[in-house]
Design an enzyme around this catalytic site. Structure first.
Site, short mmCIF file in Angstrom:
data_model
loop_
_atom_site.label_atom_id
_atom_site.label_comp_id
_atom_site.label_asym_id
_atom_site.label_seq_id
_atom_site.Cartn_x
_atom_site.Cartn_y
_atom_site.Cartn_z
N ARG A 24 0.85 -1.21 0.00
CA ARG A 24 0.00 0.00 0.00
C ARG A 24 0.87 1.24 0.00
O ARG A 24 0.63 2.21 -0.69
CB ARG A 24 -0.92 -0.01 1.21
CG ARG A 24 -2.27 -0.62 0.98
CD ARG A 24 -2.20 -1.98 0.29
NE ARG A 24 -3.51 -2.53 0.04
CZ ARG A 24 -4.23 -3.22 0.93
NH1 ARG A 24 -3.72 -3.51 2.13
NH2 ARG A 24 -5.43 -3.65 0.63
N ASP A 62 -0.22 -5.81 -4.07
CA ASP A 62 -1.62 -5.46 -3.83
C ASP A 62 -2.08 -4.54 -4.96
O ASP A 62 -1.34 -4.35 -5.94
CB ASP A 62 -1.80 -4.80 -2.44
CG ASP A 62 -3.16 -5.17 -1.84
OD1 ASP A 62 -4.18 -4.86 -2.47
OD2 ASP A 62 -3.20 -5.78 -0.75
N HIS A 81 -7.01 -8.39 -5.05
CA HIS A 81 -5.92 -7.46 -4.68
C HIS A 81 -4.81 -7.44 -5.74
O HIS A 81 -3.64 -7.28 -5.40
CB HIS A 81 -5.33 -7.85 -3.31
CG HIS A 81 -6.25 -7.57 -2.17
ND1 HIS A 81 -6.34 -6.34 -1.57
CD2 HIS A 81 -7.13 -8.36 -1.51
CE1 HIS A 81 -7.24 -6.38 -0.58
NE2 HIS A 81 -7.74 -7.60 -0.53
N GLU A 105 -10.68 -11.61 0.14
CA GLU A 105 -11.50 -10.51 -0.38
C GLU A 105 -11.58 -10.47 -1.91
O GLU A 105 -11.66 -9.39 -2.50
CB GLU A 105 -10.97 -9.16 0.14
CG GLU A 105 -11.03 -9.07 1.65
CD GLU A 105 -10.44 -7.77 2.19
OE1 GLU A 105 -10.95 -7.28 3.21
OE2 GLU A 105 -9.46 -7.24 1.62
N ASP A 132 -3.51 -2.24 12.32
CA ASP A 132 -3.77 -1.05 11.50
C ASP A 132 -5.02 -0.32 12.03
O ASP A 132 -5.26 0.82 11.64
CB ASP A 132 -3.97 -1.42 10.03
CG ASP A 132 -5.16 -2.34 9.80
OD1 ASP A 132 -5.36 -3.27 10.63
OD2 ASP A 132 -5.89 -2.15 8.81
N THR A 176 -1.14 -0.95 5.56
CA THR A 176 -0.60 0.41 5.56
C THR A 176 -1.35 1.40 4.66
O THR A 176 -0.76 2.39 4.24
CB THR A 176 0.90 0.39 5.17
OG1 THR A 176 1.03 -0.19 3.86
CG2 THR A 176 1.72 -0.40 6.16
N GLU A 177 -2.62 1.13 4.38
CA GLU A 177 -3.34 2.11 3.56
C GLU A 177 -3.18 3.52 4.15
O GLU A 177 -2.96 4.49 3.44
CB GLU A 177 -4.84 1.80 3.51
CG GLU A 177 -5.22 0.62 2.66
CD GLU A 177 -5.37 -0.64 3.47
OE1 GLU A 177 -4.62 -0.82 4.46
OE2 GLU A 177 -6.24 -1.47 3.12
C1 ACM Z 1 -7.18 -9.13 5.12
O1 ACM Z 1 -7.17 -8.38 6.11
N1 ACM Z 1 -7.87 -8.77 4.04
C2 ACM Z 1 -6.48 -10.40 5.11
#
Ligand code: ACM
Length: 643
Positions: A181, A210, A284, A362, A455, A500-501
């Site tokens: 990120r 990602d 991702h 996701e 995070d 780390t977005e």
């Molecule tokens: C995740 O937090 N998407 C693995």
């Protein structure tokens, strides 16, 4: 009763009392604040005083070099003592490391015994790993100033006499660092490793790819790093940035060359850290698709760009998200498996660790549902549902990983639709998938959001970069990675994850990691019955001093109260302030001025005055301000609870 005892008995009684008082005083003066808490610690009274000339005696074994260098460097810099290292000595050396000729079963590969007497500091272990952890413990036994980068005068460089026997609860004590990120340089990754090993973490999971960046050079696929490693620099609140214009320079990011990776792997290895590489597929994957659009089966992918923090998913209906553009690799395209073979072949050679993590989290399904190639794949392979399509993908990827002599790991979504029995699972959506996987005989690493997502905000959103969830230290500390009812042999590890977005620099990465990393380290290393919150808090405060001197950033959020807003039926607001730790007083104001300890003290939920526009809150311990000044507009308080 006393009148019935004679003079001799009285003398004995007084002597015993004096002895126990002096022992208590010694134990108090010899404050020991170890994180993680060791398995067994016996204080003996008295201390070892560091001489001006310090000799470290240890065998000339290359694996011991970092342990001796670290001790030399710390002692040399902070105390000014001269440190030399010998393999044999006629006199008793101040510090001695012994690799046990006859292995001690209890200590295992990472355990150690540390014995401090007035004459000597002795660290014994089966392996160099144990000596290294013994040195980390020893550094924590010195006064905090041992962490100073400059010589500190006026400190008594004493180490309390004691005996420690210590070994870890779990063999995988991990931190995940998302370098996709935001890119973090090789030196920043080394800095992160230096900080983690103080707390006996032994695994660094690098999230290398990602939507926002592909961070590792792959020979033969140059666009991954020419195109995939770069996006448009945006600053502010990640996730909803304005989409970049075509003419904005794509020069923000970076990647590790294969030489960089080899250097990092070696640096980590010398410090007894394994690096787990993660390539996150099939979701991702926008950076890979922007580099090689043929990896997508969605028309128009050739116009996709590496994400710069603009919205690409709709999460309003929960997981899996609705993708606004297709960030998945095409599961029905053979080129994808050829691509992954090339990537995994090189990664397998670069990283000696036994596992490779292939993501799996996701992955949105909305593009696959409509796609003709995916429909044909389903027909051909007899797949009934989209989760089964993902399972097909995961099994093929696992076969590639196995063919390179490695073990396959993925996020817990890989369980959906069926996964091969040899796949290992990293449980992130709570503990439940990890429990399910362990019961089905998979190896599991527990890294659940509810305890281990570092995070998330660790204090009120008024002081933190906005993230969609919160995780305070006391909750992290409740992490028990080995739940009852599960065969512990399947729980191979515990890990915290730093996405780390919203983390733009290494200082903020440190701030988010510490002190929650202490809680995770203790949960992974120490026996569960050694954990005690109030004791942990006082040790944490000692380590704040150490991190200050080591110039490592941490969050002081434990001093700030949790703030909860309520709206009554008559629409009025009230505020509840809950301190995270004992012994704090909270003061507040609604008149726009800065509260101090002469302001109203919080004792029970307070009504927000009708015309107030600003709440300010601050915490004290006695006469000392310890918390940050928190200021929240009343309009924001109102928004938290709706109309
Ligand atoms: C995740 O937090 N998407 C693995």
């Amino acid at each position: 009763m006393l009148k019935h005892i004679n003079m001799k008995q009285l003398t004995c009684l007084l002597l015993a009392l004096a002895f126990s008082l002096s022992l208590a005083a010694q134990q108090r003066s010899a404050n020991v604040n170890l994180i993680p808490e060791p398995v067994s610690l016996v204080k003996n009274g008295g201390h070892f005083a560091l001489p001006q000339q310090v000799t470290i005696q240890c065998a000339a074994v290359p694996e011991l070099k970092i342990a001796t260098d670290l001790l030399k460097e710390k002692i040399g810099a902070a105390t000014g003592s001269f440190v030399n290292q010998v393999t044999h000595s006629d006199k008793t050396p101040a510090i001695r490391f012994v690799l046990l000729a006859k292995k001690d079963e209890t200590l295992g590969a990472e355990g150690y015994q540390l014995s401090v007497t007035p004459q000597q500091i002795l660290i014994r272990a089966n392996e160099a790993n144990g000596i290294f952890y013994g040195v980390q413990t020893l550094l924590q036994l010195f006064p905090a100033e041992i962490e100073s980068k400059e010589k500190v005068a006026g400190v008594k460089w004493h180490v309390p006499c004691l005996e420690i026997t210590d070994y870890p609860r779990l063999g995988w004590r991990g931190l995940m660092f998302d370098v996709a990120r935001h890119f973090f340089t090789k030196d920043e990754v080394k800095q992160y490793i230096d900080a983690m090993v103080r707390y006996k973490f032994n695994l660094l999971h690098l999230h290398l790819t990602d939507d926002e960046g592909w961070r590792i050079e792959i020979k033969g696929l140059p666009k991954l790093t020419e195109v995939g490693a770069w996006n448009v620099k945006k600053v502010g609140t990640f996730g909803n940035f304005t989409p970049p214009a075509a003419n904005e320079p794509r020069n923000y990011g970076g990647f590790y060359t294969q030489d960089d990776i080899r250097e990092l792997v070696q640096y980590a290895k010398e410090r007894f850290v394994n690096i787990l590489p993660e390539v996150d597929v099939p979701g991702h994957s926008l950076a890979a698709i922007a580099s090689y659009p043929e990896l997508s089966c969605t028309p128009g992918a050739e116009n996709y760009k590496v994400r710069s923090g603009e919205q690409i998913m709709d999460w309003s209906r929960g997981a899996p998200p609705i993708a606004l553009l297709d960030n998945t690799l095409c599961p029905a395209n053979e080129k994808v498996y050829t691509f992954l073979d090339t990537v995994i072949t090189q990664i397998a050679k670069l990283f000696p660790f036994e596992y490779i993590h292939l993501g799996g989290d996701e992955a949105p399904h909305n593009f696959w549902e409509k796609n003709e190639q995916v429909k044909q794949l389903m027909k051909r392979e007899g797949l009934k549902t989209i989760p089964q399509v993902q399972a097909y993908f995961e099994k093929r990827v696992e076969q590639i990983v196995i063919s390179k002599g490695k073990k396959f790991m993925g996020w817990d979504e890989i369980l959906e639709g069926g996964v091969s029995p040899t796949a290992a699972v990293m449980s992130w959506r709570g503990m439940k998938y990890g429990i399910e996987a362990a019961k089905a005989g998979h190896n599991v690493v527990m890294s659940p959001t509810e305890f281990a997502y570092i995070d998330y905000m660790q204090a009120d959103e008024a002081t933190e970069p906005r993230v969609y969830a919160s995780l305070r230290l006391n909750k992290s500390y409740q992490f028990n990675p080995v739940p009852a009812g599960v065969n512990p042999k399947y729980i191979i590890g515990a890990q915290a994850n730093l996405w780390t977005e919203q983390i733009y620099n290494i200082r903020q990465a440190e701030y988010m990691t510490w002190p929650r990393g202490f809680a995770i380290a203790e949960s992974a290393w120490s026996p569960a019955d050694k954990k005690e919150w109030n004791d942990f808090v006082s040790r944490t405060e000692d380590h704040f001093k150490r991190l200050d001197l080591a110039e490592t950033k941490y969050s002081p959020a434990i001093y700030d109260p949790a703030i909860r807003v309520r709206r009554a039926a008559d629409k009025s607001l009230s505020v509840e302030l809950t301190p995270e730790i004992q012994g704090l007083d909270i003061y507040y104001s609604f008149d726009n001025s800065t509260p101090d300890r002469f302001y109203p003290k919080y004792t029970a939920p307070v009504a927000v005055p009708k015309d107030a526009s600003l709440l300010r809150v601050v915490s004290y311990r006695g006469k000392e301000q310890v918390g940050r000044l928190i200021s929240i507009p009343v309009s924001d308080l109102g928004k938290r609870v709706g109309k």
